[in-house]
Design a protein around this motif. Structure first.
Motif, mmCIF file in Angstrom:
data_model
loop_
_atom_site.group_PDB
_atom_site.id
_atom_site.type_symbol
_atom_site.label_atom_id
_atom_site.label_comp_id
_atom_site.label_asym_id
_atom_site.label_seq_id
_atom_site.Cartn_x
_atom_site.Cartn_y
_atom_site.Cartn_z
ATOM 1 N N ASP A 28 0.838 -1.200 0.000
ATOM 2 C CA ASP A 28 0.000 0.000 0.000
ATOM 3 C C ASP A 28 0.878 1.256 0.000
ATOM 4 N N ALA A 29 1.875 1.260 0.886
ATOM 5 C CA ALA A 29 2.761 2.420 0.985
ATOM 6 C C ALA A 29 3.552 2.632 -0.308
ATOM 7 N N TYR A 30 4.003 1.553 -0.918
ATOM 8 C CA TYR A 30 4.769 1.628 -2.166
ATOM 9 C C TYR A 30 3.935 2.279 -3.264
ATOM 10 N N LEU A 31 2.695 1.849 -3.402
ATOM 11 C CA LEU A 31 1.813 2.401 -4.439
ATOM 12 C C LEU A 31 1.555 3.893 -4.209
ATOM 13 N N LEU A 108 -6.598 3.648 -12.428
ATOM 14 C CA LEU A 108 -7.041 2.354 -11.914
ATOM 15 C C LEU A 108 -5.941 1.775 -11.045
ATOM 16 N N LEU A 109 -6.239 1.619 -9.761
ATOM 17 C CA LEU A 109 -5.291 1.088 -8.790
ATOM 18 C C LEU A 109 -5.806 -0.259 -8.304
ATOM 19 N N VAL A 110 -4.986 -1.296 -8.444
ATOM 20 C CA VAL A 110 -5.438 -2.658 -8.164
ATOM 21 C C VAL A 110 -4.566 -3.289 -7.088
ATOM 22 N N ARG A 111 -5.165 -3.571 -5.950
ATOM 23 C CA ARG A 111 -4.484 -4.391 -4.954
ATOM 24 C C ARG A 111 -4.695 -5.845 -5.385
ATOM 25 N N VAL A 112 -3.608 -6.506 -5.818
ATOM 26 C CA VAL A 112 -3.724 -7.838 -6.416
ATOM 27 C C VAL A 112 -4.314 -8.814 -5.401
ATOM 28 N N PRO A 113 -5.429 -9.465 -5.737
ATOM 29 C CA PRO A 113 -6.055 -10.395 -4.798
ATOM 30 C C PRO A 113 -5.386 -11.764 -4.813
ATOM 31 N N LYS A 114 -5.709 -12.549 -3.822
ATOM 32 C CA LYS A 114 -5.198 -13.917 -3.750
ATOM 33 C C LYS A 114 -5.734 -14.760 -4.898
ATOM 34 N N VAL A 136 -2.746 2.756 -15.042
ATOM 35 C CA VAL A 136 -3.098 1.477 -14.409
ATOM 36 C C VAL A 136 -1.890 0.986 -13.623
ATOM 37 N N VAL A 137 -2.065 0.862 -12.301
ATOM 38 C CA VAL A 137 -0.991 0.397 -11.428
ATOM 39 C C VAL A 137 -1.559 -0.653 -10.479
ATOM 40 N N GLY A 138 -0.905 -1.810 -10.452
ATOM 41 C CA GLY A 138 -1.247 -2.848 -9.484
ATOM 42 C C GLY A 138 -0.216 -2.868 -8.372
ATOM 43 N N THR A 139 -0.575 -3.442 -7.242
ATOM 44 C CA THR A 139 0.374 -3.551 -6.140
ATOM 45 C C THR A 139 0.117 -4.813 -5.333
ATOM 46 N N GLY A 140 1.163 -5.319 -4.727
ATOM 47 C CA GLY A 140 1.050 -6.510 -3.888
ATOM 48 C C GLY A 140 2.414 -6.867 -3.341
ATOM 49 N N MET A 141 2.415 -7.775 -2.392
ATOM 50 C CA MET A 141 3.684 -8.280 -1.901
ATOM 51 C C MET A 141 4.276 -9.211 -2.960
ATOM 52 N N VAL A 142 5.595 -9.354 -2.947
ATOM 53 C CA VAL A 142 6.283 -10.153 -3.966
ATOM 54 C C VAL A 142 5.676 -11.549 -4.088
ATOM 55 N N ARG A 170 5.919 -5.088 -4.588
ATOM 56 C CA ARG A 170 6.205 -4.848 -6.001
ATOM 57 C C ARG A 170 5.007 -4.149 -6.644
ATOM 58 N N LEU A 171 5.270 -3.341 -7.649
ATOM 59 C CA LEU A 171 4.219 -2.675 -8.412
ATOM 60 C C LEU A 171 4.114 -3.298 -9.797
ATOM 61 N N VAL A 172 2.928 -3.211 -10.381
ATOM 62 C CA VAL A 172 2.657 -3.689 -11.735
ATOM 63 C C VAL A 172 2.168 -2.494 -12.550
ATOM 64 N N PHE A 173 2.824 -2.232 -13.674
ATOM 65 C CA PHE A 173 2.442 -1.117 -14.543
ATOM 66 C C PHE A 173 1.893 -1.667 -15.853
#
Length: 376
Positions: A28-31, A108-114, A136-142, A170-173
């Motif tokens: 969350d902080a990284y994004l 669009l901000l996406v917290r990657v789900p399980k 479009v940016v995704g985020t999640g733990m590695v 890590r972020l996803v662009f």
């Protein structure tokens, strides 16, 4: 949580007095740091998907984001966190995964789900609102972002790359490609149960994306179905109903029973309703999204059936099981019963003895046990 827009005081929901788990993490902080560092314009429609406890939504509340979540607990956490930080109730628009998404999305901000299936379903639903200029940016733990995750963004949004890892996040662009031909949405999924599961043999199940074991009957539920109690009318609760298989089995076996299907997932409640309707079950049924049995009247149930989870996102915890069992005891009438299936090693019998004063082994194998507790 320190953000580029100031400090935010955050809590999970429901708040536990000694909950060691935070309502935000490094992803969350990284994004949020990336948005500020890159000067991303937040003046258009900002959509936040999968925000687990409202950390992203609360941090960006000044920009009136749209939050889309499958979890009513995440929604309640967001409402509470917005209030906690002095924001009005309309500081964010809270949508569920079952609601129509915004027609235009600028960020669009996406917290990657399980669940990869839930990510696929949501990206396909949101894609029509994405345009060439959408950020479009995704985020999640590695450990949450895999090659399959990146392929999904690339297949539905456009060219995709990842950031370096920072604090194991890590972020996803993704760069939207308006010319991209997207696949047809496979959800909800419909399949037939095996021919050896009693009253449900060969019957259909309808599963929306993200529901546990969406494409097959999980082995714990299969074991539970083989040992369900008989009913003669009364009010039965399928607590944590998932795709509704257990409650539907009760409805088919006993049309006089009134069944309440309840889950904290909007996708699960929709699945349960669709499964029940697909089987033409007689009798009465109610479908509810909520925090366990919150809002269900005391002493209103004759039987509660439960297969409790032991994970909250990536964290292993028995807090949900405790709350489910305590809620069941409250809503059961005297003499009413709670039936639970769970992995043998979880020790649910100890919790039931503390809450009910009794726990009876109905059936067991090397992996699972079915337990019965009676409200005295």
């Amino acid at each position: 949580m320190t953000t580029p827009w100031g400090e935010r005081v955050l809590a999970r929901f429901p708040e536990e007095p000694r909950d060691p788990l935070r309502a935000w993490d490094a992803s969350d902080a990284y994004l949020l740091g990336h948005l500020a560092d890159e000067g991303v314009a937040l003046s258009g429609t900002v959509v936040v998907v999968g925000d687990r406890w409202g950390a992203l939504t609360t941090a960006l509340a000044e920009h009136r984001p749209v939050q889309i979540t499958d979890s009513c607990l995440a929604q309640e956490a967001t409402r509470a966190n917005l209030r906690r930080n002095g924001f009005a109730g309309d500081a964010a628009r809270l949508f569920t995964t079952q609601d129509p998404p915004p027609e235009r999305i600028d960020v669009l901000l996406v917290r990657v789900p399980k669940s990869l299936a839930l990510l696929e379903d949501q990206l396909l639903r949101l894609a029509p609102g994405v345009h060439a200029g959408t950020v479009v940016v995704g985020t999640g733990m590695v450990k949450e972002i895999h090659t399959s995750t990146l392929r999904l963004f690339e297949r539905i949004v456009g060219p995709t790359r990842t950031s370096l890892a920072v604090r194991k996040a890590r972020l996803v662009f993704s760069t939207p490609d308006p010319a991209l031909t997207r696949p047809a949405a496979p959800w909800p999924l419909r399949y037939r149960l095996p021919d050896d599961v009693g009253v449900l043999s060969g019957r259909p199940v309808v599963a929306h994306a993200g529901v546990f074991c969406a494409d097959r009957l999980d082995i714990g539920t299969r074991f539970f179905l083989a040992h369900l109690p008989g009913t003669r009318g009364g009010r039965v609760v399928d607590l944590g109903c998932g795709n509704g298989v257990v409650g539907t089995a009760v409805s088919l076996a006993d049309p006089a029973a009134e069944v309440l299907f309840t889950d904290e997932s909007f996708q699960a409640a929709a699945s349960a309703r669709d499964t029940w309707e697909a089987n033409g079950a007689a009798g009465r049924a109610e479908f509810r999204v909520g925090d366990g049995l919150e809002g269900v009247p005391d002493g209103s149930a004759d039987l509660v059936l439960n297969n409790p989870p032991f994970h909250s996102h990536q964290a292993t915890t028995d807090a949900t099981a405790w709350r489910m069992f305590a809620g069941a005891r409250r809503v059961l009438r005297p003499g009413g019963e709670l039936w639970v299936v769970g992995n043998r090693h979880l020790g649910h019998h100890l919790k039931l003895r503390r809450l009910f004063g009794n726990s009876h082994l109905v059936a067991g194998d090397r992996k699972f046990v079915v337990l019965r507790a009676v409200k005295r």
